[in-house]
Motif scaffolding. Structure first.
Motif, PDB file in Angstrom:
ATOM      1  N   ASP A 499      38.255  49.011  50.872  1.00 13.55           N
ATOM      2  CA  ASP A 499      38.677  49.359  49.543  1.00 13.55           C
ATOM      3  C   ASP A 499      37.916  50.268  49.017  1.00 13.55           C
ATOM      4  N   ASP A 523      43.606  48.182  52.482  1.00  8.88           N
ATOM      5  CA  ASP A 523      43.570  46.705  52.209  1.00  8.88           C
ATOM      6  C   ASP A 523      44.481  46.113  53.244  1.00  8.88           C
ATOM      7  N   PRO A 547      41.187  43.818  47.707  1.00  9.66           N
ATOM      8  CA  PRO A 547      42.131  43.679  46.813  1.00  9.66           C
ATOM      9  C   PRO A 547      43.610  43.198  47.023  1.00  9.66           C
ATOM     10  N   ASN A 551      42.399  38.488  51.075  1.00 13.60           N
ATOM     11  CA  ASN A 551      41.249  38.841  51.642  1.00 13.60           C
ATOM     12  C   ASN A 551      40.725  39.004  53.219  1.00 13.60           C
TER      13      ASN A 551
END
Length: 617
Positions: A499, A523, A547, A551
């Motif tokens: 990210d 992401d 984000p 995760n």
């Protein structure tokens, strides 16, 4: 409401008229019960069968006369109050009865019968008052809080046992004397008490009372030493945890920046033809690597660094450190090592532990500028119940390997000891230390499930003790020496999830220079969308912290479930231990901590992809 218990009287009188008159007048007493008998033998039976508070006794009875009557009754009960009510007005008999414990001696032949009975009533009421006072004093004496009564001049009139213990004084040393502190009514004050050379802290509350019909002050003093110590330990624990969370977050951000710096410095070193530029890039790379070492220490303190734990032979490690310490510390510092025979293995990261102990040795050297003695000691210790390690944390019951590093140097005052494990806290002059050495040791011990504590006295020295969990096994087979693979890349396809824009661009360039076909995404959601359209990837290389609520670990779980042929490599500048200790599918979790060099990246990716190729064959 608790019912008040009756006061029980036993009247021993053989004359029916005297007995009736006395019982009638005694009935004026509230909350009383009276039993009348006419023989000593019967009185003894009643005392043995029933609780009696007081006895009114005629000495001349059909079965006993004179002082012997009193003595026989006293032998039955040593505690009961006895008022002698006798027609014998012999002064010697009166004095003898009082000397042997009679509460009072009332004569039947007094001029007025009313005076006689009032004497009885007075004696009983006085006894009741004395009994109540003794009960109150007993309660006050048994009170765990110190209780002191002073007059209006603040001279001590009464002190209970807890007060004598708190101040370390006898009654003679306290009663009639002034206190070392003023009593302030209507406010809570805290005082410091020195007892046997040790300081105690106590909380004082004061109220105005009447004592022996005079105005007085009642001070209730509670020893708060242990409570304050527990509060300080809790505060210290919470502070260390908060600082750990802060430093872990800062380290994560710094590692991302260092990753960009290292990646671009390596590009310049590898492709720039101007030697001056290449040298400058080398300085940049060296500074970035030193910054990476600082962040590693921060992450260890924050307990968020991956450790390579295994059973470690602490004795062998300390013997190696002893030789290095002798060469490093100088001739004016004597080094000795004591290792307990048959010392069990310890569960530790050997490299980190060695670095930490060497750092303690260097700290000891700095504390002994004129020379001294450094002692390194290793022993086993069994902890039966949970107890504090001095920093608000508890050592859980179990077997530990304890390593103590002790010096005879300048020592530290208590306020410095309390802050010694905080990151960036140092008493050294600017440029002489980072303040991360002890914090790294503290974090390492806590992450391993152990503890660390400091004992120090100014001008006498410092001892730092490490508690490491003992390993189950005693011996570990020696690891074969690793042959470092040749620095090489490949042509496989990699889905790269990061990210941070700067990191993503820098690492993408590194991967492409290694020959890989790279698809970068921001992401987990974009990664899954990409795989839904094209899942012909050999490796998912993803940051752990992403984000969007999904995760890196959750992304990997989803990918392994839907496309099991895709290998996974994680990377993070801030690693969550609980997440890292969970396997992804049937494969152990692979993590490349940030910041990493191009060589490390190439080696790790090649190892994973070659492992996949080997399985395919």
């Amino acid at each position: 409401m608790v019912k008040k218990e009756q006061f029980r009287l036993l009247l021993v009188e053989d004359n029916p008229g005297d007995a009736d008159l006395a019982a009638e007048r005694l009935s004026e007493m509230p909350d009383h019960d009276i039993t009348v008998v006419d023989r000593l033998t019967r009185a003894i039976e009643v005392l043995e069968e029933t609780r009696i508070d007081a006895v009114i006794l005629d000495l001349n009875l059909p079965d006993s006369t004179g002082i012997e009557t009193f003595r026989q009754l006293r032998r039955v009960s040593e505690s009961v109050a006895i008022v002698v009510y006798s027609g014998d007005n012999d002064p010697k008999l009166r004095l003898q009865a009082l000397a042997e414990g009679a509460l009072d001696y009332v004569e039947k032949n007094a001029p007025s019968y009313g005076v006689q009975v009032r004497g009885l009533l007075y004696s009983i009421e006085r006894y009741k008052a004395q009994t109540t006072q003794r009960q109150i004093e007993s309660i006050i004496s048994a009170n765990p809080d110190a209780v002191i009564v002073t007059d209006t001049e603040q001279l001590v009139q009464f002190a209970n046992n807890a007060a004598l213990e708190l101040f370390g004084k006898t009654e003679d040393e306290l009663i009639g004397k002034s206190l070392d502190f003023p009593l302030r009514q209507d406010e809570v004050t805290e005082i410091e008490v020195v007892r046997l050379g040790a300081k105690r802290r106590a909380e004082v509350r004061v109220a105005r009372i009447d004592w022996q019909a005079r105005p007085a002050l009642l001070a209730s003093i509670r020893d708060m030493t242990d409570r304050r110590l527990m509060e300080e330990k809790l505060f210290q624990s919470q502070k260390m945890e908060a600082v750990g969370q802060l430093t872990g977050g800062v380290a994560h951000d710094i590692n991302n920046l260092l990753q960009v710096i290292i990646g671009n410095a390596e590009v310049l070193i590898g492709h720039e033809t101007d030697e001056e530029v290449r040298n400058n890039a080398r300085y940049i790379l060296l500074a970035a690597e030193r910054g990476a070492e600082l962040t590693r220490r921060l992450l260890i303190f924050a307990r968020r660094q991956t450790l390579s734990t295994k059973p470690v032979d602490v004795g062998q490690l300390l013997r190696r450190i002893e030789g290095l310490a002798r060469r490093t510390l100088g001739e004016n510092i004597e080094v000795s090592t004591t290792i307990e025979p048959n010392l069990p293995m310890a569960t530790a990261d050997e490299a980190q532990l060695e670095s930490g102990i060497l750092n303690l040795c260097l700290n000891a050297r700095d504390a002994m500028p004129e020379g001294g003695h450094l002692t390194i000691d290793a022993r086993s210790e069994s902890v039966a119940t949970a107890h504090g390690d001095g920093n608000g944390d508890n050592l859980t019951p179990g077997q530990y390997v304890c390593i103590s590093v002790a010096d005879t140097g300048t020592g530290m005052p208590p306020d410095v000891v309390q802050r010694a494990f905080e990151p960036f806290f140092t008493t050294k002059s600017q440029g002489k230390g980072t303040g991360l050495g002890l914090s790294m040791i503290y974090g390492l011990m806590k992450q391993l499930g152990g503890g660390a504590r400091i004992a120090s006295t100014v001008n006498q020295g410092t001892t730092l003790t490490l508690h490491l969990p003992a390993a189950i096994q005693r011996e570990v087979a020696a690891e074969p020496e690793r042959v470092r693979p040749k620095f090489r890349g490949g042509s496989e396809r990699i889905l790269f999830v990061e990210d941070n824009d700067l990191v993503r661009s820098s690492v993408e360039a590194l991967l492409k220079r290694l020959g890989y076909k790279v698809v970068p995404v921001v992401d987990a959601h974009e990664a899954l969308e990409t795989l839904n359209h094209d899942h012909a990837f050999d490796l998912l290389f993803t940051d752990m912290v992403l984000p969007g609520g999904l995760n890196g670990r959750k992304l990997a779980n989803e990918v392994k479930e839907r496309w099991p042929e895709i290998q996974v490599l994680f990377s993070s500048g801030y690693t969550d231990l609980e997440a890292l200790q969970v396997d992804v599918g049937e494969e152990p979790l692979d993590l490349l901590p940030k910041p990493y060099r191009q060589e490390e990246l190439a080696e790790r990716i090649r190892t994973i992809l070659d492992r996949k190729a080997g399985k395919a064959r």
